[in-house]
Design an enzyme around this catalytic site. Structure first.
Site, PDB file in Angstrom:
ATOM      1  N   SER A   6      -4.163   2.905   4.638  1.00 52.51           N
ATOM      2  CA  SER A   6      -4.408   2.265   3.358  1.00 52.51           C
ATOM      3  C   SER A   6      -4.418   0.737   3.504  1.00 52.51           C
ATOM      4  O   SER A   6      -5.259   0.050   2.913  1.00 52.51           O
ATOM      5  CB  SER A   6      -3.344   2.707   2.352  1.00 52.51           C
ATOM      6  N   HIS A  35       6.793  -7.499  -2.284  1.00 55.40           N
ATOM      7  CA  HIS A  35       6.655  -6.788  -1.002  1.00 55.40           C
ATOM      8  C   HIS A  35       7.630  -7.356   0.024  1.00 55.40           C
ATOM      9  O   HIS A  35       7.531  -7.036   1.222  1.00 55.40           O
ATOM     10  CB  HIS A  35       5.228  -6.949  -0.454  1.00 55.40           C
ATOM     11  N   LYS A  79       0.796  -1.244   0.000  1.00 55.27           N
ATOM     12  CA  LYS A  79       0.000   0.000   0.000  1.00 55.27           C
ATOM     13  C   LYS A  79       0.827   1.293   0.000  1.00 55.27           C
ATOM     14  O   LYS A  79       0.324   2.372   0.331  1.00 55.27           O
ATOM     15  CB  LYS A  79      -0.992   0.043   1.185  1.00 55.27           C
TER      16      LYS A  79
HETATM   17  P1  A3P Z   1      -5.108   4.783  -0.576  1.00 59.33           P
HETATM   18  O1  A3P Z   1      -5.649   3.531   0.037  1.00 59.33           O
HETATM   19  O2  A3P Z   1      -4.557   5.713   0.456  1.00 59.33           O
HETATM   20  O3  A3P Z   1      -6.053   5.456  -1.511  1.00 59.33           O
HETATM   21  P2  A3P Z   1      -0.395  -0.220  -3.626  1.00 59.33           P
HETATM   22  O4  A3P Z   1      -0.450  -0.074  -5.098  1.00 59.33           O
HETATM   23  O5  A3P Z   1       0.978  -0.295  -3.079  1.00 59.33           O
HETATM   24  O6  A3P Z   1      -1.287  -1.310  -3.164  1.00 59.33           O
HETATM   25  O7  A3P Z   1      -0.920   1.151  -3.010  1.00 59.33           O
HETATM   26  C1  A3P Z   1      -2.261   1.521  -3.111  1.00 59.33           C
HETATM   27  C2  A3P Z   1      -2.397   2.950  -2.651  1.00 59.33           C
HETATM   28  O8  A3P Z   1      -1.843   3.815  -3.661  1.00 59.33           O
HETATM   29  C3  A3P Z   1      -3.848   3.360  -2.483  1.00 59.33           C
HETATM   30  O9  A3P Z   1      -3.830   4.367  -1.467  1.00 59.33           O
HETATM   31  C4  A3P Z   1      -4.142   3.910  -3.861  1.00 59.33           C
HETATM   32  O10 A3P Z   1      -5.258   4.759  -3.915  1.00 59.33           O
HETATM   33  C5  A3P Z   1      -2.858   4.686  -4.121  1.00 59.33           C
HETATM   34  N1  A3P Z   1      -2.651   4.983  -5.551  1.00 59.33           N
HETATM   35  C6  A3P Z   1      -2.732   4.146  -6.605  1.00 59.33           C
HETATM   36  N2  A3P Z   1      -2.509   4.783  -7.758  1.00 59.33           N
HETATM   37  C7  A3P Z   1      -2.274   6.080  -7.435  1.00 59.33           C
HETATM   38  C8  A3P Z   1      -1.984   7.262  -8.193  1.00 59.33           C
HETATM   39  N3  A3P Z   1      -1.901   7.231  -9.531  1.00 59.33           N
HETATM   40  N4  A3P Z   1      -1.812   8.420  -7.513  1.00 59.33           N
HETATM   41  C9  A3P Z   1      -1.888   8.460  -6.169  1.00 59.33           C
HETATM   42  N5  A3P Z   1      -2.168   7.388  -5.396  1.00 59.33           N
HETATM   43  C10 A3P Z   1      -2.350   6.204  -6.018  1.00 59.33           C
END
Ligand code: A3P
Length: 290
Positions: free
Chosen positions: A133, A103, A42
């Site tokens: 998140s 991860h 996340k």
């Molecule tokens: P939130 O839950 O705070 O919205 P991962 O890809 O490591 O699983 O992380 C997911 C997190 O990154 C989520 O955070 C998601 O919304 C955010 N995220 C994904 N794409 C994004 C983007 N283009 N810009 C900003 N945040 C992004």
């Protein structure tokens, strides 16, 4: 769908299906041209995957429409229930240069990556937003243990009692090795503040040189808004319903500072005191408000 229990591998809690297949993951031999994207869950993995994929394909928008992210960028340690192929199976059928997601904390990254001097991009996100998140993700990811009540979840995070272990050990482990192992260490908050600047940093790390127009195009294609609506990036397009996006969407908010909507002032104070202790030995420039 089964919420896998966590089983420790060298002290790090991993989901049962990963722990059971640990010996094949540890034995993985990368090609020197492989690129690893590593994060604590996340922290901005999917965002970075989309940026890297577009950079490697000269901003070709079709790339982000081609295959869902988990297929075009395999998740190294994932051994999913059939019919989802494992990360190792997907990798076997791919031509170089391959981009791989993990991860795993640094001490569990297969040694071949270091022997082969593979490039590694690490993305870190400030602890409280990362925790928030992950909490919402554990609610909607039907393969990970249930998060339980919010207050208890904060304590699990502080103890490292979550899939892939301790956030503190994770971010510190890569930070300490970043120079020696030529790891590009990025921050989610920097990417939010100035995506163009960070995309250029990644481009330079990859020894690429794209036109200004192409870079602008990649900035646009990798914005939260565009990725949220892209079925190849928003995880609506995966072979099995492992995510219940009606509980919480994968592309949830994409903001810095959402922790303030979740932590009470007392919880934040308690968390910050513990944070200072756990992060004492390093000075990693995290920001939680921009
Ligand atoms: P939130 O839950 O705070 O919205 P991962 O890809 O490591 O699983 O992380 C997911 C997190 O990154 C989520 O955070 C998601 O919304 C955010 N995220 C994904 N794409 C994004 C983007 N283009 N810009 C900003 N945040 C992004």
């Amino acid at each position: 769908i089964h919420r896998f229990p966590l089983i420790k591998v060298r002290g790090v809690p991993l989901m049962e299906h990963i722990a059971k297949n640990w010996s094949s993951i540890w034995a993985f031999r990368p090609d020197p041209s492989d690129l690893l994207i590593s994060t604590y869950p996340k922290a901005g993995t999917t965002w970075t995957q989309e940026i890297v994929d577009l950079l490697l394909n000269n901003g070709d928008a079709d790339v982000s429409k081609r295959a869902p992210i988990p297929v075009r960028i395999p998740f190294l340690e994932i051994f999913s229930p059939p019919p989802i192929p494992s990360g190792l199976d997907l990798l076997q059928d791919m031509d170089p240069p391959r981009v791989i997601k993990t991860h795993l904390p640094i001490q569990l990254v297969p040694e071949g990556f270091w022997d082969s001097k593979c490039k590694v991009i690490y993305v870190a996100r400030n602890a409280k937003d990362n925790l928030v998140s992950y909490y919402h993700f554990d609610r909607m990811n039907l393969t990970q243990p249930e998060p339980g009540p919010w207050d208890g979840y904060i304590h699990k995070f502080m103890k490292g009692d979550l899939g892939w272990g301790s956030w503190y050990d994770h971010v510190k482990g890569y930070w300490k090795e970043r120079e020696k192992r030529n790891i590009l260490y990025l921050f989610y908050e920097d990417m939010k503040e100035n995506p163009r600047r960070e995309i250029i940093r990644i481009m330079e790390y990859l020894d690429l040189s794209l036109s200004v127009d192409t870079i602008d195009h990649i900035v646009q294609l990798t914005s939260f808004k565009v990725m949220k609506d892209n079925p190849m990036a928003n995880y609506s397009f995966i072979p099995m319903p492992v995510f219940d996006q009606s509980v919480s969407p994968f592309m949830r908010k994409g903001e810095v500072g959402d922790w303030a909507n979740h932590f009470t002032p007392e919880q934040a104070e308690m968390f910050d005191e513990d944070y200072a202790r756990q992060m004492e030995e390093v000075d990693i420039p995290f920001r939680s408000n921009i």
